[in-house]
Design a protein around this motif. Structure first.
Motif, short mmCIF file in Angstrom:
data_model
loop_
_atom_site.label_atom_id
_atom_site.label_comp_id
_atom_site.label_asym_id
_atom_site.label_seq_id
_atom_site.Cartn_x
_atom_site.Cartn_y
_atom_site.Cartn_z
N GLN A 171 0.83 -1.20 0.00
CA GLN A 171 0.00 0.00 0.00
C GLN A 171 0.87 1.25 0.00
OE1 GLN A 171 -2.54 0.44 3.42
NE2 GLN A 171 -3.77 2.05 2.49
N TYR A 172 1.87 1.28 0.87
CA TYR A 172 2.73 2.46 0.98
C TYR A 172 3.49 2.69 -0.32
CZ TYR A 172 6.64 5.42 2.31
OH TYR A 172 7.58 6.42 2.35
N HIS A 173 4.13 1.65 -0.84
CA HIS A 173 4.98 1.78 -2.02
C HIS A 173 4.19 2.25 -3.24
CE1 HIS A 173 8.58 0.97 -4.41
NE2 HIS A 173 7.83 0.30 -5.28
N ASP A 174 3.02 1.65 -3.47
CA ASP A 174 2.23 2.01 -4.65
C ASP A 174 1.69 3.43 -4.56
OD1 ASP A 174 2.74 -0.51 -5.52
OD2 ASP A 174 0.68 -1.24 -5.45
N ILE A 175 1.28 3.84 -3.37
CA ILE A 175 0.79 5.22 -3.20
C ILE A 175 1.94 6.21 -3.34
CG2 ILE A 175 -0.16 6.86 -1.52
CD1 ILE A 175 -1.91 4.59 -0.46
N LEU A 176 3.07 5.89 -2.72
CA LEU A 176 4.23 6.79 -2.77
C LEU A 176 4.67 7.05 -4.20
CD1 LEU A 176 6.63 8.19 -1.22
CD2 LEU A 176 7.87 6.04 -1.52
N ARG A 177 4.73 6.01 -5.00
CA ARG A 177 5.23 6.14 -6.38
C ARG A 177 4.10 6.29 -7.39
NH1 ARG A 177 10.99 4.71 -7.09
NH2 ARG A 177 11.85 4.41 -5.01
N ASN A 178 2.87 6.43 -6.86
CA ASN A 178 1.70 6.74 -7.69
C ASN A 178 1.53 5.76 -8.85
OD1 ASN A 178 -0.59 8.28 -8.27
ND2 ASN A 178 0.50 9.57 -9.73
N LYS A 179 1.69 4.46 -8.53
CA LYS A 179 1.56 3.44 -9.56
C LYS A 179 1.00 2.17 -8.94
CE LYS A 179 2.27 1.73 -13.73
NZ LYS A 179 1.53 2.22 -14.93
N SER A 180 -0.25 1.90 -9.20
CA SER A 180 -0.88 0.69 -8.67
C SER A 180 -0.20 -0.55 -9.24
CB SER A 180 -2.37 0.69 -9.04
OG SER A 180 -2.99 -0.48 -8.58
N GLY A 181 0.07 -1.51 -8.37
CA GLY A 181 0.69 -2.76 -8.80
C GLY A 181 2.20 -2.71 -8.89
N LEU A 182 2.82 -1.56 -8.61
CA LEU A 182 4.27 -1.43 -8.75
C LEU A 182 5.01 -2.29 -7.73
CD1 LEU A 182 6.58 -0.03 -10.26
CD2 LEU A 182 6.49 1.79 -8.53
N PHE A 183 4.49 -2.37 -6.52
CA PHE A 183 5.14 -3.19 -5.49
C PHE A 183 5.25 -4.64 -5.96
CE2 PHE A 183 4.71 -6.25 -2.05
CZ PHE A 183 5.76 -5.90 -1.21
N GLN A 184 4.15 -5.18 -6.46
CA GLN A 184 4.16 -6.58 -6.88
C GLN A 184 5.09 -6.78 -8.08
OE1 GLN A 184 2.61 -8.99 -4.95
NE2 GLN A 184 4.03 -10.20 -6.18
N LYS A 185 5.14 -5.79 -8.96
CA LYS A 185 6.06 -5.87 -10.09
C LYS A 185 7.51 -5.93 -9.60
CE LYS A 185 3.88 -3.92 -14.22
NZ LYS A 185 4.49 -4.84 -15.19
N ALA A 186 7.81 -5.13 -8.57
CA ALA A 186 9.17 -5.10 -8.03
C ALA A 186 9.54 -6.43 -7.38
CB ALA A 186 9.31 -3.95 -7.04
N VAL A 187 8.61 -6.99 -6.61
CA VAL A 187 8.85 -8.29 -5.98
C VAL A 187 9.02 -9.37 -7.05
CG1 VAL A 187 7.81 -10.09 -4.55
CG2 VAL A 187 7.67 -7.70 -3.83
N ASN A 188 8.16 -9.35 -8.06
CA ASN A 188 8.28 -10.32 -9.15
C ASN A 188 9.61 -10.17 -9.88
OD1 ASN A 188 5.73 -11.25 -8.54
ND2 ASN A 188 4.71 -10.14 -10.19
N ALA A 189 10.07 -8.91 -10.00
CA ALA A 189 11.33 -8.64 -10.68
C ALA A 189 12.49 -9.33 -9.97
CB ALA A 189 11.59 -7.13 -10.77
N VAL A 190 12.47 -9.30 -8.65
CA VAL A 190 13.53 -9.97 -7.88
C VAL A 190 13.53 -11.46 -8.20
CG1 VAL A 190 14.34 -10.54 -5.56
CG2 VAL A 190 13.48 -8.24 -6.04
N THR A 191 12.36 -12.06 -8.17
CA THR A 191 12.24 -13.50 -8.45
C THR A 191 12.71 -13.84 -9.86
OG1 THR A 191 10.34 -13.62 -6.94
CG2 THR A 191 10.64 -15.44 -8.48
N ILE A 192 12.28 -13.03 -10.84
CA ILE A 192 12.65 -13.26 -12.25
C ILE A 192 14.16 -13.16 -12.43
CG2 ILE A 192 12.51 -12.28 -14.58
CD1 ILE A 192 9.60 -11.42 -13.82
N LEU A 193 14.76 -12.13 -11.86
CA LEU A 193 16.20 -11.91 -12.03
C LEU A 193 17.01 -13.00 -11.34
CD1 LEU A 193 16.21 -8.05 -11.51
CD2 LEU A 193 16.86 -9.23 -13.61
N LYS A 194 16.59 -13.39 -10.15
CA LYS A 194 17.32 -14.43 -9.44
C LYS A 194 17.25 -15.77 -10.18
CE LYS A 194 17.78 -13.63 -4.69
NZ LYS A 194 17.36 -13.96 -3.32
#
Length: 392
Positions: A171-194
């Protein structure tokens, strides 16, 4: 066994006579009186002219090749956004990269803007890696799920360290960066890259407000859940961070509560990396450079912005202005004789003579805090000094 890719002969700055980089990104530091290593025939040997009060070239250059970004974060240091169109052309960026290579720079950090939208991102990574330079980049992670298998392999093969920004819970991350779903994209990015064997870490930016300070427990837990290192940094006074009062220039009670909390978490969680000001009381011999109030700007590092300007550091550019790179103002010429580079080295020397921080037992560890804060507040010591515990 790690192999030395670049070795640069140095002089008397910081009591160091040689610097190198291994293929795993680790630095090689040879102090006066120590024996220089046997170098492989493939290593690039750099012999620059001596530069008084600095290394002969930067160890690291911070490069923002573009300010184009899908986001517009409130504490963005470069005022990046979709509307921002500053971008270094291909001819110029390749010229800058060649200058970086010729100087014997050991590390380059690519930011922005969002580096994954910069059209020559892959070109400069490949060129730097072939020259033995260790490359890292920072991203919101917004485009990682769009990468092909070949592109993911490219970053792994070029040993790029990728920092994914996550500043708090969903909730905090998506509101802060004004982009819904961005937090989950970032978490998924970690998994994809690893999964693609990439070198990845988390990066959290803490703003000067209670909501941000409250995120540290979540960030601690997230690093453990993802088994990924996390760098936790406070906002510096530049760009939109100044406009939005996001930087902790003058600490309050909430800041000191955060300060104590993050230090306690870092002691228990080895995945947490906190900045010098937050871990001021490390052993007094902690600094391998023994430079006291020298923060690295203009002595060990430099910055290139999206206009092709070169300066000691982007955080203090208003005090030590940048100069446009050109045929006359090459990177090496500016590093040796540029006005801002000479002035900041003089500033550090004067600080080490007159600042009360210079006599502190922890000066090699925290280096007096970031000069951007001292210069912004016009105070002899950083107002965030934990030994003073001032509140405003």
């Amino acid at each position: 066994m790690s192999k030395i890719l670049i070795y640069r002969h140095e002089y008397d700055y910081a009591n160091i006579k040689g610097l190198g980089i291994f293929d795993n990104g680790e630095l090689l530091i040879v102090k006066e009186g120590e024996k220089e290593p046997e170098l492989p025939s493939s290593a690039r040997i750099i012999n620059n002219l001596k530069v008084p009060d600095a290394f002969s070239a930067p160890i690291k250059i911070f490069l923002d090749p573009s300010t184009l970004c899908p986001l517009a974060c409130p504490f963005c240091l470069s005022d990046s956004s979709k509307q921002s169109t500053l971008s270094i052309s291909k001819d110029k960026i390749l010229n800058y990269i060649q200058q970086i290579i010729d100087m014997g720079v050991l590390r380059v950090k690519i930011g922005g803007g969002e580096p994954f939208v910069y059209p020559y991102f892959y070109d400069i990574i490949e060129k730097l890696h072939k020259a033995g330079i260790f490359v890292s980049c920072s991203t919101s992670g917004i485009l990682i799920d769009k990468l092909t298998e070949a592109e993911l392999n490219f970053f792994a093969q070029n040993k790029v360290k990728i920092s994914i920004s996550i500043d708090g819970n969903q909730q905090y991350h998506d509101i802060l960066r004004n982009k819904s779903g961005l937090f989950q994209k970032a978490v998924n990015a970690v998994t994809i890259l690893k999964k693609a064997q990439n070198n990845v870490e988390l990066r959290a930016t803490i703003a000067h407000n209670e909501s941000s300070y409250e995120q540290v427990q979540f960030l601690n837990d997230l690093s453990k859940d993802l088994q990924t290192k996390i760098r936790i940094r406070t906002v510096k006074p530049k760009g939109r961070a100044i406009q939005n009062n996001s930087a902790a220039l003058y600490p309050n009670a909430e800041y000191w509560k955060f300060f104590d909390n993050i230090r306690l978490l870092a002691q228990k969680n080895s995945l947490i990396n906190i900045e010098e000001m937050l871990s001021y009381d490390r052993p007094t011999g902690y600094s391998i450079y023994d430079c006291k109030l020298d923060c690295a700007a203009g002595t060990r590092s430099a910055y290139i912005d999206a206009n092709g300007n070169f300066c000691p550091c982007g955080f203090i550019e208003q005090h030590f202005p940048s100069v446009g790179l050109s045929e006359q103002n090459t990177m090496h010429n500016l590093w040796r004789n540029g006005k801002s580079f000479l002035l900041i080295r003089k500033f550090f020397k004067e600080q080490n003579l007159k600042s009360p921080c210079a006599k502190c037992a922890f000066v090699n560890s925290c280096q007096g805090g970031c000069p951007s804060v001292r210069l912004m507040t016009m105070t002899p010591t950083d107002p965030r000094c934990p030994l003073q515990r001032k509140e405003k």
